[in-house]
Design a protein around this motif. Structure first.
Motif, PDB file in Angstrom:
ATOM      1  N   LYS A 269      80.152  47.647   5.960  1.00 27.30           N
ATOM      2  CA  LYS A 269      80.006  46.809   7.154  1.00 27.30           C
ATOM      3  C   LYS A 269      79.713  47.707   8.349  1.00 27.30           C
ATOM      4  CE  LYS A 269      81.236  42.773   5.325  1.00 27.30           C
ATOM      5  NZ  LYS A 269      80.378  41.568   5.329  1.00 27.30           N
ATOM      6  N   PHE A 270      78.748  47.285   9.165  1.00 23.97           N
ATOM      7  CA  PHE A 270      78.369  48.061  10.342  1.00 23.97           C
ATOM      8  C   PHE A 270      78.418  47.170  11.588  1.00 23.97           C
ATOM      9  CE2 PHE A 270      75.939  49.615   6.662  1.00 23.97           C
ATOM     10  CZ  PHE A 270      76.458  50.896   6.549  1.00 23.97           C
ATOM     11  N   ASP A 271      79.494  46.410  11.728  1.00 24.59           N
ATOM     12  CA  ASP A 271      79.635  45.551  12.912  1.00 24.59           C
ATOM     13  C   ASP A 271      79.642  46.425  14.160  1.00 24.59           C
ATOM     14  OD1 ASP A 271      79.732  43.290  11.329  1.00 24.59           O
ATOM     15  OD2 ASP A 271      81.924  43.317  11.177  1.00 24.59           O
ATOM     16  N   PRO A 272      79.043  45.949  15.254  1.00 24.19           N
ATOM     17  CA  PRO A 272      78.870  46.813  16.432  1.00 24.19           C
ATOM     18  C   PRO A 272      80.178  47.136  17.141  1.00 24.19           C
ATOM     19  CG  PRO A 272      78.163  44.580  16.910  1.00 24.19           C
ATOM     20  CD  PRO A 272      78.429  44.622  15.438  1.00 24.19           C
ATOM     21  N   VAL A 273      80.160  48.288  17.829  1.00 23.28           N
ATOM     22  CA  VAL A 273      81.240  48.713  18.711  1.00 23.28           C
ATOM     23  C   VAL A 273      80.594  49.134  20.029  1.00 23.28           C
ATOM     24  CG1 VAL A 273      82.636  49.509  16.764  1.00 23.28           C
ATOM     25  CG2 VAL A 273      81.156  51.134  17.973  1.00 23.28           C
ATOM     26  N   THR A 274      81.423  49.432  21.019  1.00 25.92           N
ATOM     27  CA  THR A 274      80.914  50.002  22.273  1.00 25.92           C
ATOM     28  C   THR A 274      81.131  51.501  22.232  1.00 25.92           C
ATOM     29  OG1 THR A 274      81.422  47.974  23.501  1.00 25.92           O
ATOM     30  CG2 THR A 274      81.071  49.977  24.787  1.00 25.92           C
ATOM     31  N   PHE A 275      80.044  52.249  22.067  1.00 20.35           N
ATOM     32  CA  PHE A 275      80.138  53.702  21.969  1.00 20.35           C
ATOM     33  C   PHE A 275      80.427  54.302  23.340  1.00 20.35           C
ATOM     34  CE2 PHE A 275      78.112  57.869  22.361  1.00 20.35           C
ATOM     35  CZ  PHE A 275      78.678  58.556  21.298  1.00 20.35           C
TER      36      PHE A 275
END
Length: 231
Positions: free
Chosen positions: A114-120
């Motif tokens: 899973k590659f659900d987005p994050v805030t980098f």
């Protein structure tokens, strides 16, 4: 076969309040002593931190051990972010925040990634300077001079309807043209996305090849490249 270690991420809310100081002009307020270091924090007993070693190799000692509930084993180093006051009279601990140690798992061993987005936010390399390589540690990264790839990012969180709902994070590794590619794994699950919570993570680095970090953010793919280690 290796397995991804999933870390449960409880929702934490912080109430921020205004603060004032009466000795700002002379530069001797409480905030003038404040430091924040990535460290290996040592336990003298379960839940008792007696000293820490930062990534510059400096030992940070305290007059007396202080309690940290999540450090459950005695005589163990825990990766953490230490906030403390460095005063002439001695070091005063403020808090110790867990830094999640993500052990990379080979891509062909990861099922349904899973590659659900994050805030980098940021990523950088550092070296731990543990002077005692035989001391028990959370990770295999016990040798002096071992490198970490450190990472900070924000996860969206909220109060789920299902009390068992959790997010999970991990790190996937893959060899590409003599470069080690590390991709952040994130499964949002059924956790709602109302608020943001900051996560600190460290990935142990043992090789000497170039490294590429890949993070799926809300703004698109973030790629950071790092040269080969001189180790």
């Amino acid at each position: 076969m290796k397995k991804i270690t999933y870390y449960l991420l409880p929702i934490t809310c912080y109430l921020l309040t205004a603060c004032t100081t009466t000795n700002y002009d002379d530069g001797d307020g409480d905030l003038s002593y404040l430091r924040a270091d990535f460290v290996e924090a040592h336990t003298a007993a379960p839940q008792q931190i007696d000293y820490a070693i930062n990534d510059e190799g400096k030992t940070i000692r305290f007059a007396a051990p202080f309690n940290v509930k999540w450090t459950e084993k005695a005589d163990t180093f825990y990766r953490a972010l230490l906030y403390f006051n460095q005063k002439p009279t001695g070091n005063e601990p403020i808090s110790l925040q867990r830094v999640y140690v993500l052990l990379p798992t080979a891509a062909d061993e990861v099922k349904n990634p899973k590659f659900d987005p994050v805030t980098f936010e940021s990523a950088w390399l550092s070296r731990c300077q543990l002077p005692t390589p035989n001391t028990q540690h959370l990770t295999p990264n016990t040798q002096q001079g071992a490198a970490y790839l450190n990472l900070t990012f924000l996860l969206k969180t909220g109060q789920p309807d299902d009390e068992k709902a959790r997010q999970s994070i991990g790190m996937m590794s893959e060899e590409r043209n003599d470069t080690l590619c590390l991709t952040l794994l994130h499964d949002q699950g059924t956790v709602p996305q109302y608020y943001s919570t900051r996560i600190y993570a460290s990935i142990p680095m043992s090789g000497t090849q170039p490294v590429k970090l890949i993070v799926n953010s809300y703004e698109g793919s973030v790629v950071r490249a790092y040269p080969a280690s001189s180790q």
